[in-house]
Structure formats: structure tokens, C-alpha cells
Design an enzyme around this catalytic site. Structure first.
Site, short mmCIF file in Angstrom:
data_model
loop_
_atom_site.label_atom_id
_atom_site.label_comp_id
_atom_site.label_asym_id
_atom_site.label_seq_id
_atom_site.Cartn_x
_atom_site.Cartn_y
_atom_site.Cartn_z
N TYR A 31 0.82 -1.21 0.00
CA TYR A 31 0.00 0.00 0.00
C TYR A 31 0.86 1.26 0.00
CZ TYR A 31 0.75 1.01 5.01
OH TYR A 31 1.29 1.35 6.23
N ARG A 50 8.52 4.25 -4.30
CA ARG A 50 8.53 3.36 -3.14
C ARG A 50 7.52 2.23 -3.32
NH1 ARG A 50 7.33 5.87 2.71
NH2 ARG A 50 5.21 6.01 1.83
N LYS A 146 6.39 -1.54 2.29
CA LYS A 146 5.13 -1.01 2.83
C LYS A 146 4.04 -2.04 2.54
CE LYS A 146 2.96 3.56 3.27
NZ LYS A 146 3.04 3.72 4.71
N GLU A 178 11.91 2.97 14.59
CA GLU A 178 11.00 4.04 14.13
C GLU A 178 9.72 3.97 14.96
OE1 GLU A 178 9.71 3.32 10.08
OE2 GLU A 178 9.59 1.17 10.42
N1 PLP Z 1 7.32 4.34 9.27
C1 PLP Z 1 6.22 3.59 9.21
C2 PLP Z 1 6.22 2.24 9.84
C3 PLP Z 1 5.08 4.07 8.54
O1 PLP Z 1 3.97 3.30 8.46
C4 PLP Z 1 5.11 5.36 7.96
C5 PLP Z 1 3.95 5.92 7.26
O2 PLP Z 1 2.88 5.39 7.24
C6 PLP Z 1 6.28 6.12 8.08
C7 PLP Z 1 7.38 5.57 8.73
C8 PLP Z 1 6.36 7.50 7.49
O3 PLP Z 1 6.43 7.45 6.08
P1 PLP Z 1 5.91 8.67 5.17
O4 PLP Z 1 6.71 9.86 5.58
O5 PLP Z 1 6.23 8.22 3.78
O6 PLP Z 1 4.46 8.83 5.44
#
Ligand code: PLP
Length: 290
Positions: A31, A50, A146, A178
């Protein structure tokens, strides 16, 4: 709300998929979430890049070219009734006529999108920062993909929801990885530090924007592993994501972040980064992606 399912635009309430869909049975899919400001999709090329990496990572053929994705996304944005949106895109390995872990043959993927209003943090959260807790990172070894297999993230995020906090920051082998849906940055002695983009974290689109802004404005920054001890003694902490942008962290496991008069309050570097982010967003909306 508006949706797109396998070639058709329709009201979200009318979208239906098979219970044999592998997304439903196995969370076998990928996704993306693209923020849309004033009907302008932010960093769409980077999100689609991505997305392709996620397809490759789970060995699923991408059903559309980037031009086709762009056309679907732009039409969905146009048909949705709000200016600031979050476009959710999901592709699964489709619905076979039986349940079998092996990849199905000749089964088309399920392509689903919907757009919802983009609701960022509240004014109070922006001004005061938010509370977060830490927890062990119990996810698999491909956190760079993702995928819709989000159960470990959900269970981890719920720990913070249970105690009224905004995010759970994960630690693996004594290192910061994270947040359950965000990337994490710290500031120590004026230097911005964040972990590298490896298999342990999602390569955030907002993470990249923040590092680009730090480089553009010559703000000292380092990409390197962050230990738990460093995290706990940071002068400032913030999280980034497409929906939260740059959001200050005020307390970590109940302890104020930082020292002195600014302890437990958004620090100067966090405020500066958020201001640069907002200016950059305006720029992009006026002139397109730089
Ligand atoms: N880390 C995780 C596990 C996430 O699910 C997300 C976003 O959903 C992010 C980091 C941040 O990514 P982005 O800046 O592309 O939204």
C-alpha cells in the site's frame, strides 16, 4: 467518500471484494498513502517509486504504469469533495477460488484506492508536542516494504493509545528503529540525528524531505544508528509522516524530552524544521515538485 476498485470509480460505501481476497486471508499486499494539499498530490513520483519497491519486494507485478497510476489518483482527487486529502492505495495478490499460500496463477490483483480528508495533528498538539512511549520492535526483517501486514504495528501502536499517547517508538537490539507509523529524529548538541534507511525502517517520504531541508539550510545532521540511551537523553525529538508532517515529541515514557526551560516543550530545531517544511509545501503547491 470516493473510491476506485478494479477499474471503476464508485462511492466507498459500494466497494466490495471477495472474502477469498489474499489481502483479507493473508495480508498479502502492498500500500501507499499520498498526502494531497489543495488538490495537489505531494511527492507523487517518490510515493510511486517506493510503491514499486514494495511490489518488487513481495514479487507482485505492478498492474499499472506510473502514468496510469497518476491518472487514477488525479481523477480520484478531482472527484473527492475536499481540498486536503489522503489518498490510500492498496494492491493485493487477488482472489483465487481456493485458499493456498502459494502464489495463485492467472489471478488478477485487486486494486483499491480511496480518498479521505487529510486531518493532521490538532493546533494544541502542534503547539505543545505530543506524548509517546517506547516498546520492543517485534516486526519482521523487511520493515522497508510497505505491506498491509500491519499486525505488529497495530499491537504496538495500541500500547500507546491505551495510555492516551500519540505514538509508540520501537527499539530493536538496543537501537531506535521508528514509530509504529512514523520515522523518528532526535537533536543532540545542535545536530539532527536519525537512523539510516535499511531493512529495519520504512524509507519515509517525509524523512527524505526533512533531510533535504536540513541539507538545503545547512543544518548539521547525521544519519547513523541511535542507541536507546541517546534517545532518552535527546535535547529534542520529533516524528515525521505524510499525515503528521513534522510533529514535536514532548514526553517519552512520561519523562520530558530535553533539559532546562525547554524541557517537555517543542525545541528550536523542531520548530525550525516544521517551519521549513511548511514553506516547502507552499513552494511545491505553487511550482510543482522541485
Ligand atoms: N514508518 C512507518 C512504519 C510508517 O507506516 C510510515 C507511514 O505510514 C512512516 C514511517 C512515514 O512514512 P511517510 O513519511 O512516507 O508517510
Amino acid at each position: 467518500m470516493k473510491a476506485y476498485l478494479d477499474g471503476q470509480f464508485l462511492p466507498l460505501s459500494e466497494a466490495r471484494i471477495s472474502p477469498l481476497d489474499r489481502g483479507f486471508l493473508y495480508a498479502d499486499g502492498v500500500y501507499e498513502v499520498i498526502p494531497v494539499y489543495s488538490r495537489f498530490p505531494f511527492r507523487i513520483d517518490e510515493h510511486l517509486r517506493r510503491f514499486q519497491d514494495s511490489f518488487d519486494g513481495i514479487r507482485l507485478a505492478n498492474p499499472h504504469t506510473n502514468d496510469e497510476w497518476r491518472a487514477i489518483i488525479l481523477r480520484l482527487i478531482a472527484e473527492s469533495g475536499f481540498d486536503d486529502q489522503q489518498v490510500y492505495i492498496q494492491v493485493t495478490r487477488g482472489a483465487d477460488i481456493k485458499r493456498d499460500q502459494c502464489f495463485p496463477k492467472s489471478v488478477p490483483p485487486t486494486v483499491f484506492l480511496f480518498s479521505a480528508p487529510l486531518t493532521g495533528p490538532s493546533a494544541v498538539q502542534r503547539e505543545a508536542g505530543v506524548a509517546v512511549i517506547t516498546a520492543p520492535d517485534m516486526r519482521w526483517s523487511r520493515c522497508d516494504l510497505k505491506t498491509v501486514s500491519l499486525l505488529p504495528n497495530i499491537l504496538t501502536r495500541q500500547l500507546s493509545a491505551d495510555v492516551g499517547c500519540t505514538e509508540t517508538i520501537m527499539l530493536r537490539d538496543g537501537l531506535l528503529t521508528e514509530g509504529s507509523a512514523t520515522n523518528i529524529f532526535m537533536v543532540k548538541d545542535g545536530v539532527i540525528v536519525t537512523p539510516p534507511k535499511d531493512h529495519r525502517i520504512l524509507p519515509g517520504i517525509t524523512y527524505d524531505v526533512v533531510l533535504e531541508l536540513a541539507a538545503r539550510h545547512k543544518a548539521p545532521h547525521e544519519i547513523r544508528p541511535v542507541t536507546e540511551a541517546e534517545l532518552r537523553s535527546a535535547d529534542e525529538l520529533w516524528m515525521t509522516s505524510s499525515t503528521k508532517e513534522v510533529l514535536a515529541i514532548a514526553t517519552l515514557d512520561g519523562q520530558p524530552v530535553g533539559k532546562g526551560a525547554l524541557a517537555g516543550k517543542p525545541g528550536p530545531v523542531t520548530r525550525q524544521l516544521h517551519a521549513w517544511f511548511c514553506t516547502y509545501k507552499e513552494e511545491v503547491m505553487r511550482h510543482g515538485d522541485a
